[in-house]
Scaffold this motif. Structure first.
Motif, mmCIF file in Angstrom:
data_model
loop_
_atom_site.group_PDB
_atom_site.id
_atom_site.type_symbol
_atom_site.label_atom_id
_atom_site.label_comp_id
_atom_site.label_asym_id
_atom_site.label_seq_id
_atom_site.Cartn_x
_atom_site.Cartn_y
_atom_site.Cartn_z
ATOM 1 N N MET A 20 39.497 42.875 45.774
ATOM 2 C CA MET A 20 38.965 43.370 44.479
ATOM 3 C C MET A 20 37.554 43.877 44.237
ATOM 4 O O MET A 20 37.119 44.793 43.806
ATOM 5 N N PRO A 21 36.523 42.799 44.542
ATOM 6 C CA PRO A 21 35.158 43.110 44.341
ATOM 7 C C PRO A 21 34.711 44.339 45.085
ATOM 8 O O PRO A 21 33.906 45.334 44.550
ATOM 9 N N ALA A 56 24.878 49.063 35.305
ATOM 10 C CA ALA A 56 26.442 49.013 35.587
ATOM 11 C C ALA A 56 26.798 48.796 37.114
ATOM 12 O O ALA A 56 26.218 49.561 37.733
ATOM 13 N N GLY A 57 27.796 48.154 37.180
ATOM 14 C CA GLY A 57 28.332 47.963 38.561
ATOM 15 C C GLY A 57 27.587 47.275 39.803
ATOM 16 O O GLY A 57 27.940 47.301 40.782
ATOM 17 N N GLN A 58 26.604 46.498 39.101
ATOM 18 C CA GLN A 58 25.790 45.757 40.153
ATOM 19 C C GLN A 58 26.329 44.577 40.566
ATOM 20 O O GLN A 58 25.810 43.989 41.588
ATOM 21 N N HIS A 59 27.088 43.925 39.457
ATOM 22 C CA HIS A 59 27.538 42.661 39.856
ATOM 23 C C HIS A 59 29.045 42.576 39.567
ATOM 24 O O HIS A 59 29.749 43.289 38.816
ATOM 25 N N THR A 60 29.838 42.144 40.809
ATOM 26 C CA THR A 60 31.320 42.246 40.703
ATOM 27 C C THR A 60 31.613 40.686 40.097
ATOM 28 O O THR A 60 31.088 39.769 40.391
ATOM 29 N N PRO A 99 33.634 37.359 40.289
ATOM 30 C CA PRO A 99 33.686 36.288 41.675
ATOM 31 C C PRO A 99 35.019 36.156 41.834
ATOM 32 O O PRO A 99 35.885 35.970 40.976
ATOM 33 N N VAL A 100 35.413 36.422 43.244
ATOM 34 C CA VAL A 100 36.780 36.034 43.715
ATOM 35 C C VAL A 100 37.416 34.999 43.031
ATOM 36 O O VAL A 100 38.502 34.998 42.707
ATOM 37 N N GLU A 101 36.764 33.733 43.001
ATOM 38 C CA GLU A 101 37.198 32.411 42.428
ATOM 39 C C GLU A 101 37.789 32.840 40.706
ATOM 40 O O GLU A 101 38.765 32.278 40.514
ATOM 41 N N GLN A 102 36.874 33.434 40.174
ATOM 42 C CA GLN A 102 37.479 33.942 38.721
ATOM 43 C C GLN A 102 38.620 34.893 38.670
ATOM 44 O O GLN A 102 39.422 34.538 38.020
ATOM 45 N N LEU A 103 38.590 35.810 39.666
ATOM 46 C CA LEU A 103 39.557 36.740 39.852
ATOM 47 C C LEU A 103 40.811 35.854 40.121
ATOM 48 O O LEU A 103 42.212 35.965 39.553
ATOM 49 N N GLN A 104 40.899 34.900 41.057
ATOM 50 C CA GLN A 104 42.051 34.140 41.323
ATOM 51 C C GLN A 104 42.570 33.233 39.994
ATOM 52 O O GLN A 104 43.655 33.037 39.905
ATOM 53 N N ARG A 105 41.582 33.004 39.319
ATOM 54 C CA ARG A 105 41.890 32.158 38.091
ATOM 55 C C ARG A 105 42.667 33.009 37.045
ATOM 56 O O ARG A 105 43.821 32.681 36.375
ATOM 57 N N GLU A 144 46.509 37.720 21.892
ATOM 58 C CA GLU A 144 45.555 39.020 22.385
ATOM 59 C C GLU A 144 45.660 38.828 23.719
ATOM 60 O O GLU A 144 45.267 37.759 24.159
ATOM 61 N N LEU A 145 45.638 40.070 24.241
ATOM 62 C CA LEU A 145 45.515 40.086 25.844
ATOM 63 C C LEU A 145 44.271 40.908 26.256
ATOM 64 O O LEU A 145 44.010 42.055 25.630
ATOM 65 N N HIS A 146 43.182 40.493 26.781
ATOM 66 C CA HIS A 146 41.850 40.856 26.755
ATOM 67 C C HIS A 146 41.749 41.531 28.231
ATOM 68 O O HIS A 146 41.889 40.836 29.304
ATOM 69 N N ILE A 147 41.601 42.560 28.184
ATOM 70 C CA ILE A 147 41.000 43.452 29.839
ATOM 71 C C ILE A 147 39.673 42.919 29.968
ATOM 72 O O ILE A 147 38.873 43.435 29.241
ATOM 73 N N ARG A 148 39.670 41.890 30.998
ATOM 74 C CA ARG A 148 38.356 41.666 31.622
ATOM 75 C C ARG A 148 37.506 42.450 32.159
ATOM 76 O O ARG A 148 36.566 42.940 32.350
ATOM 77 N N GLU A 149 38.577 43.321 33.466
ATOM 78 C CA GLU A 149 37.989 44.288 34.402
ATOM 79 C C GLU A 149 38.894 45.019 34.887
ATOM 80 O O GLU A 149 40.054 44.644 34.925
ATOM 81 N N PHE A 150 38.647 46.321 34.993
ATOM 82 C CA PHE A 150 39.443 47.530 35.218
ATOM 83 C C PHE A 150 39.020 48.327 36.108
ATOM 84 O O PHE A 150 37.968 49.047 35.623
ATOM 85 N N ASN A 151 39.166 48.711 37.497
ATOM 86 C CA ASN A 151 38.893 49.414 38.326
ATOM 87 C C ASN A 151 39.641 50.231 39.226
ATOM 88 O O ASN A 151 40.810 49.579 39.651
ATOM 89 N N VAL A 152 39.672 51.483 39.477
ATOM 90 C CA VAL A 152 40.182 52.571 40.349
ATOM 91 C C VAL A 152 39.171 52.998 41.271
ATOM 92 O O VAL A 152 38.172 53.443 40.869
#
Length: 173
Positions: free
Chosen positions: A18-19, A39-43, A45-51, A79-87
């Motif tokens: 994902m990063p 924008a787009g400078q920091h992705t 973290p994998v650990e947060q994505l896994q959580r 509520e469901l919050h969109i944290r990050e969204f990328n294509v």
């Protein structure tokens, strides 16, 4: 070019891919006046994505065996919050982003959430205007949404321009 793609719930092992997609998508902000250095400078973290993935509401889209996009959500009460969204830029303008977002909305309805929320850039075409086309509305009364107001404040503290950021919501059912 139109690609055949499919989506599914994300799995913990997807987080490692994902990063790189987030970084490639983030480079598109370099062409937006005033955002090239922000924008787009920091992705994420994998650990947060896994959580987030373990919470069961994150989605990935694939074209053949290649991950083309992803959407990471986090539940907050009803509520469901969109944290990050990328294509990935290689796969944009093919309906993958809107497909991921529609699938997110279906998941939210099926799980009993009353709304989907997010923060985004108000004036970037693939941000707030994109979400507005899919039924999201800008939240202007932030005093009624302290969690989201706090999210905006945190983003501002990390260097995102507060005057260009907004909160959006889509009420469900």
């Amino acid at each position: 070019m139109s690609a055949d793609w499919h989506l599914r719930l994300a799995r913990p092992e997807d987080a490692a891919l994902m990063p790189a997609i987030e970084a490639r998508a983030g480079r598109l902000f370099q062409a937006v006046e005033g955002l090239a250095d922000i924008a787009g400078q920091h992705t994420v973290p994998v650990e947060q994505l896994q959580r987030l993935i373990r919470k069961g509401h994150c989605l990935v889209a694939h074209v053949d065996d290649r991950m083309a996009g992803w959407l990471a959500n986090e539940p907050f009460g009803r509520e469901l919050h969109i944290r990050e969204f990328n294509v990935d830029p290689d796969f944009q303008q093919q309906g993958i982003g809107s497909g991921l977002l529609r699938a997110c909305l279906i998941d939210a309805v099926n799980c009993g959430f009353r709304a989907v929320t997010l923060t985004t850039f108000r004036d970037v075409p693939w941000n707030a205007p994109f979400y507005a086309r899919l039924g999201f509305e800008e939240v202007t009364a932030l005093d009624a949404h302290p969690r989201l107001a706090g999210q905006l404040a945190a983003e501002s503290g990390h260097g995102l321009p507060a005057d260009r950021r907004c909160v959006m919501i889509r009420f469900l059912g």
